[in-house]
Design a protein around this motif. Structure first.
Motif, PDB file in Angstrom:
ATOM      1  N   ASP A   1      86.208  18.149  46.309  1.00 51.42           N
ATOM      2  CA  ASP A   1      87.164  17.346  47.062  1.00 51.42           C
ATOM      3  C   ASP A   1      88.456  17.275  46.246  1.00 51.42           C
ATOM      4  N   PRO A   2      89.307  18.291  46.410  1.00 49.05           N
ATOM      5  CA  PRO A   2      90.505  18.363  45.567  1.00 49.05           C
ATOM      6  C   PRO A   2      91.404  17.140  45.696  1.00 49.05           C
ATOM      7  N   ASP A   3      91.436  16.546  46.897  1.00 49.60           N
ATOM      8  CA  ASP A   3      92.249  15.342  47.068  1.00 49.60           C
ATOM      9  C   ASP A   3      91.724  14.223  46.155  1.00 49.60           C
ATOM     10  N   ALA A   4      90.396  14.084  46.078  1.00 52.59           N
ATOM     11  CA  ALA A   4      89.808  13.061  45.202  1.00 52.59           C
ATOM     12  C   ALA A   4      90.091  13.384  43.726  1.00 52.59           C
ATOM     13  N   TRP A   5      90.030  14.650  43.378  1.00 53.46           N
ATOM     14  CA  TRP A   5      90.332  15.034  41.985  1.00 53.46           C
ATOM     15  C   TRP A   5      91.749  14.616  41.609  1.00 53.46           C
ATOM     16  N   VAL A   6      92.684  14.949  42.499  1.00 47.66           N
ATOM     17  CA  VAL A   6      94.094  14.655  42.204  1.00 47.66           C
ATOM     18  C   VAL A   6      94.318  13.142  42.141  1.00 47.66           C
ATOM     19  N   ARG A   7      93.654  12.418  43.056  1.00 47.37           N
ATOM     20  CA  ARG A   7      93.807  10.955  43.009  1.00 47.37           C
ATOM     21  C   ARG A   7      93.244  10.374  41.718  1.00 47.37           C
ATOM     22  N   MET A   8      92.129  10.930  41.234  1.00 48.23           N
ATOM     23  CA  MET A   8      91.571  10.425  39.970  1.00 48.23           C
ATOM     24  C   MET A   8      92.526  10.681  38.801  1.00 48.23           C
ATOM     25  N   ALA A   9      93.154  11.848  38.821  1.00 48.58           N
ATOM     26  CA  ALA A   9      94.137  12.142  37.767  1.00 48.58           C
ATOM     27  C   ALA A   9      95.315  11.181  37.870  1.00 48.58           C
ATOM     28  N   LYS A  10      95.801  11.014  39.085  1.00 53.12           N
ATOM     29  CA  LYS A  10      96.970  10.155  39.301  1.00 53.12           C
ATOM     30  C   LYS A  10      96.666   8.703  38.938  1.00 53.12           C
TER      31      LYS A  10
ATOM     32  N   PRO B   1      84.170  19.887  35.616  1.00 51.88           N
ATOM     33  CA  PRO B   1      83.396  19.558  36.820  1.00 51.88           C
ATOM     34  C   PRO B   1      82.086  20.351  36.905  1.00 51.88           C
ATOM     35  N   THR B   2      81.148  19.821  37.697  1.00 48.25           N
ATOM     36  CA  THR B   2      79.847  20.467  37.896  1.00 48.25           C
ATOM     37  C   THR B   2      79.977  21.633  38.881  1.00 48.25           C
ATOM     38  N   ALA B   3      78.885  22.385  39.002  1.00 47.93           N
ATOM     39  CA  ALA B   3      78.875  23.519  39.939  1.00 47.93           C
ATOM     40  C   ALA B   3      78.967  23.053  41.389  1.00 47.93           C
ATOM     41  N   GLU B   4      78.588  21.798  41.651  1.00 42.83           N
ATOM     42  CA  GLU B   4      78.712  21.267  43.010  1.00 42.83           C
ATOM     43  C   GLU B   4      80.153  20.873  43.319  1.00 42.83           C
ATOM     44  N   GLY B   5      80.961  20.729  42.270  1.00 41.13           N
ATOM     45  CA  GLY B   5      82.355  20.404  42.493  1.00 41.13           C
ATOM     46  C   GLY B   5      82.707  18.960  42.224  1.00 41.13           C
ATOM     47  N   GLU B   6      81.859  18.303  41.420  1.00 40.85           N
ATOM     48  CA  GLU B   6      82.140  16.904  41.115  1.00 40.85           C
ATOM     49  C   GLU B   6      82.497  16.705  39.645  1.00 40.85           C
ATOM     50  N   PHE B   7      83.332  15.714  39.378  1.00 36.91           N
ATOM     51  CA  PHE B   7      83.570  15.301  37.992  1.00 36.91           C
ATOM     52  C   PHE B   7      82.304  14.591  37.499  1.00 36.91           C
ATOM     53  N   PRO B   8      81.903  14.809  36.231  1.00 35.02           N
ATOM     54  CA  PRO B   8      80.787  14.024  35.690  1.00 35.02           C
ATOM     55  C   PRO B   8      81.117  12.524  35.748  1.00 35.02           C
ATOM     56  N   GLN B   9      80.099  11.711  36.017  1.00 36.32           N
ATOM     57  CA  GLN B   9      80.325  10.266  36.170  1.00 36.32           C
ATOM     58  C   GLN B   9      81.009   9.677  34.936  1.00 36.32           C
ATOM     59  N   GLN B  10      80.613  10.145  33.741  1.00 38.64           N
ATOM     60  CA  GLN B  10      81.223   9.605  32.514  1.00 38.64           C
ATOM     61  C   GLN B  10      82.737   9.856  32.505  1.00 38.64           C
ATOM     62  N   SER B  11      83.150  11.028  32.991  1.00 38.01           N
ATOM     63  CA  SER B  11      84.585  11.338  33.042  1.00 38.01           C
ATOM     64  C   SER B  11      85.298  10.450  34.061  1.00 38.01           C
ATOM     65  N   ILE B  12      84.644  10.241  35.193  1.00 35.45           N
ATOM     66  CA  ILE B  12      85.222   9.361  36.223  1.00 35.45           C
ATOM     67  C   ILE B  12      85.462   7.969  35.643  1.00 35.45           C
ATOM     68  N   ASP B  13      84.467   7.466  34.898  1.00 37.57           N
ATOM     69  CA  ASP B  13      84.583   6.120  34.323  1.00 37.57           C
ATOM     70  C   ASP B  13      85.696   6.056  33.273  1.00 37.57           C
ATOM     71  N   ILE B  14      85.777   7.091  32.444  1.00 39.04           N
ATOM     72  CA  ILE B  14      86.823   7.126  31.411  1.00 39.04           C
ATOM     73  C   ILE B  14      88.210   7.145  32.060  1.00 39.04           C
ATOM     74  N   LEU B  15      88.361   7.973  33.093  1.00 33.93           N
ATOM     75  CA  LEU B  15      89.663   8.068  33.777  1.00 33.93           C
ATOM     76  C   LEU B  15      90.054   6.728  34.388  1.00 33.93           C
ATOM     77  N   ALA B  16      89.086   6.057  35.008  1.00 35.77           N
ATOM     78  CA  ALA B  16      89.379   4.765  35.632  1.00 35.77           C
ATOM     79  C   ALA B  16      89.796   3.743  34.577  1.00 35.77           C
ATOM     80  N   ASN B  17      89.100   3.769  33.457  1.00 29.76           N
ATOM     81  CA  ASN B  17      89.399   2.852  32.367  1.00 29.76           C
ATOM     82  C   ASN B  17      90.813   3.090  31.805  1.00 29.76           C
ATOM     83  N   MET B  18      91.131   4.361  31.566  1.00 31.53           N
ATOM     84  CA  MET B  18      92.465   4.679  31.045  1.00 31.53           C
ATOM     85  C   MET B  18      93.537   4.294  32.055  1.00 31.53           C
TER      86      MET B  18
END
Ligand code: JFZ
Length: 456
Positions: A81-90, A327-344
């Motif tokens: 979900d590239p839109d979700a990826w970009v939103r997580m970065a943003k 990201p995983t082969a399914e196309g998802e960010f690992p949960q730990q990365s998602i949490d780190i990004l949200a925290n930052m």
């Protein structure tokens, strides 16, 4: 003036380096994405954990071309979900993304006429992965860059291979034979890798693919070269000349050393010391755990505290931070990365002005934290990021020559008291406890400009 070059209309007007680098120097914080078919084995081949970074599994494991390509057919990242990826970065406060369009395994995440070894022609998924990412970046105002492994390519014949001893992958009983072979064959471990020459690979794969990348995805911010293994000046010149297709593009220093320095240096997995800096723009790239490409069992993640302080350390020295997600082969960010990004992102929402568009600290490092500065219409803002909250409630800054207009804590908005001694020592009086245990920022607005470097 407009001239016709390589089939593209581009303006012949040259941009200066300062013009091209302006957004990058403002941005300070970006996301690196290492994604490819190596996310399927995710660090394990034939039941064995392969040593080293995940995207190197084919080389470290000395996996035959045929076996690796057979594995890759299953690649089917339906959760991408590239839109979700970009939103997580943003939302993390990042201003740009650099993604592996092709890593050393040579697999193209994009549609290409130069090789069948790509996501459209070779996999179950069958669609270009970079197009929708480019669209999402455009929609959300995030700059997009492509990483491209220009020399190493372990699947397209003729590409180079950096030689790695077999024991670095696993305790392969054939390691003596394999190592003798790679020694004789410039690092290659499979005869199929040498069915063409390096020059043929450059002309038939690398040059056309880079042209495709610079033509089919709209405006690109960065071309991130990597590992010049076996590069020649002639090949580098061909690749570099393609950059005219995107006159605003920024490139790094990894095309070929030393004649192609690019726009910025790329310290990897480390933050330079002040003494190492020579005025050249630089960007530290770093993993959140110990690998760039996804490895299922690497759970050794850095803390948000480490990463936020790294960002401030880097900004205080005038550099950029390119923080990786695999990201995983399914196309998802690992949960730990998602949490780190949200925290930052939470921290950046409150304190981001201490990072964006700032210049290096005039004082170098402080034992209690870091400093950045920004020139404003009315003078200069100094951002003091406190890591170690002082027991006596005071931090001091020597060699202070400007008069203070105001000082406040970004986290609470509350004013803090300052006093300037005759000897030029600024004392900032802080509340009893830190509003943010990771880094609390005090913005001190002063009159006039502050010298680039203050020595006491
Ligand atoms: C390279 C790649 O081999 C690796 O897989 C990853 O993509 C990383 C970002 O870049 O590795 C390097 C490149 C350069 C240095 C070290 C590792 N270097 O200059 O020290």
């Amino acid at each position: 003036m407009v001239l016709l070059l390589l089939g593209q209309n581009i303006t012949a007007q040259q941009l200066t380096k300062d013009q091209r680098m302006a957004w990058w120097r403002e941005a300070r914080f970006g996301m690196f994405i290492h994604w490819g078919v190596y996310a399927i084995p995710a660090g394990t081949w034939d039941g064995r954990q392969i040593g080293g970074i995940g995207e190197w599994i084919m080389n470290r494991g000395k996996i035959p071309v045929n076996d690796y390509q057979t594995m890759a057919k299953q690649f089917n990242p339906v959760k991408y979900d590239p839109d979700a990826w970009v939103r997580m970065a943003k939302d993390a406060g990042m201003k740009y993304i650099v993604i592996t369009s092709k890593h050393h395994d040579g697999f193209a995440l994009f549609e290409t006429k130069a090789s069948k070894w790509n996501v459209v022609d070779h996999t179950a998924y069958g669609k270009d992965l970079l197009k929708p990412l480019a669209e999402a970046c455009k929609k959300h105002g995030i700059k997009l860059g492509f990483y491209y492994s220009q020399a190493q390519d372990w699947n397209n014949p003729g590409g180079s291979a950096a030689r790695r001893p077999t024991k670095e992958g696993w305790a392969n009983p054939d390691s003596v034979i394999i190592d003798a072979y790679t020694k004789e064959h410039n690092g290659h471990w499979d005869p199929r890798q040498e069915l063409r020459t390096f020059d043929q690979y450059i002309n038939d794969v690398a040059v056309p693919q880079v042209r495709e990348l610079l033509t089919n995805y709209g405006e690109l911010a960065v071309l991130w070269w990597d590992t010049p293994t076996g590069m020649t000046d002639e090949a580098a010149t061909k690749l570099q000349s393609l950059l005219a297709l995107q006159p605003q593009i920024i490139t790094n220093d990894r095309l070929k050393r030393p004649n192609f320095p690019g726009d910025h240096k790329t310290p990897e997995q480390r933050i330079p010391n002040l003494a190492d800096l020579d005025g050249t723009d630089w960007e530290t790239c770093m993993t959140m755990n110990g690998t760039w490409g996804y490895k299922s069992y690497d759970l050794n993640y850095k803390s948000p505290q480490t990463l936020i302080r790294n960002l401030l350390d880097i900004a205080s020295k005038g550099g950029n931070f390119l923080l990786n997600v695999g990201p995983t082969a399914e196309g998802e960010f690992p949960q730990q990365s998602i949490d780190i990004l949200a925290n930052m992102g939470g921290w950046m929402k409150v304190n981001g002005e201490a990072v964006y568009g700032t210049k290096a600290s005039p004082w170098g490092l402080f034992p209690w934290g870091r400093c950045t500065k920004k020139e404003t219409k009315s003078g200069t803002s100094l951002y003091f990021s406190v890591f170690e909250w002082p027991a006596d409630g005071k931090i001091t800054v020597p060699g202070f020559k400007n008069s203070v207009i105001s000082a406040k804590l970004l986290a609470t908005g509350s004013k803090v008291k300052t006093s300037l001694s005759r000897a030029g020592v600024l004392t900032i009086s802080l509340p009893a406890s830190a509003p943010d245990p990771i880094a609390s920022v005090i913005r001190v607005d002063v009159r006039g400009k502050v010298a680039e470097k203050i020595t006491q």
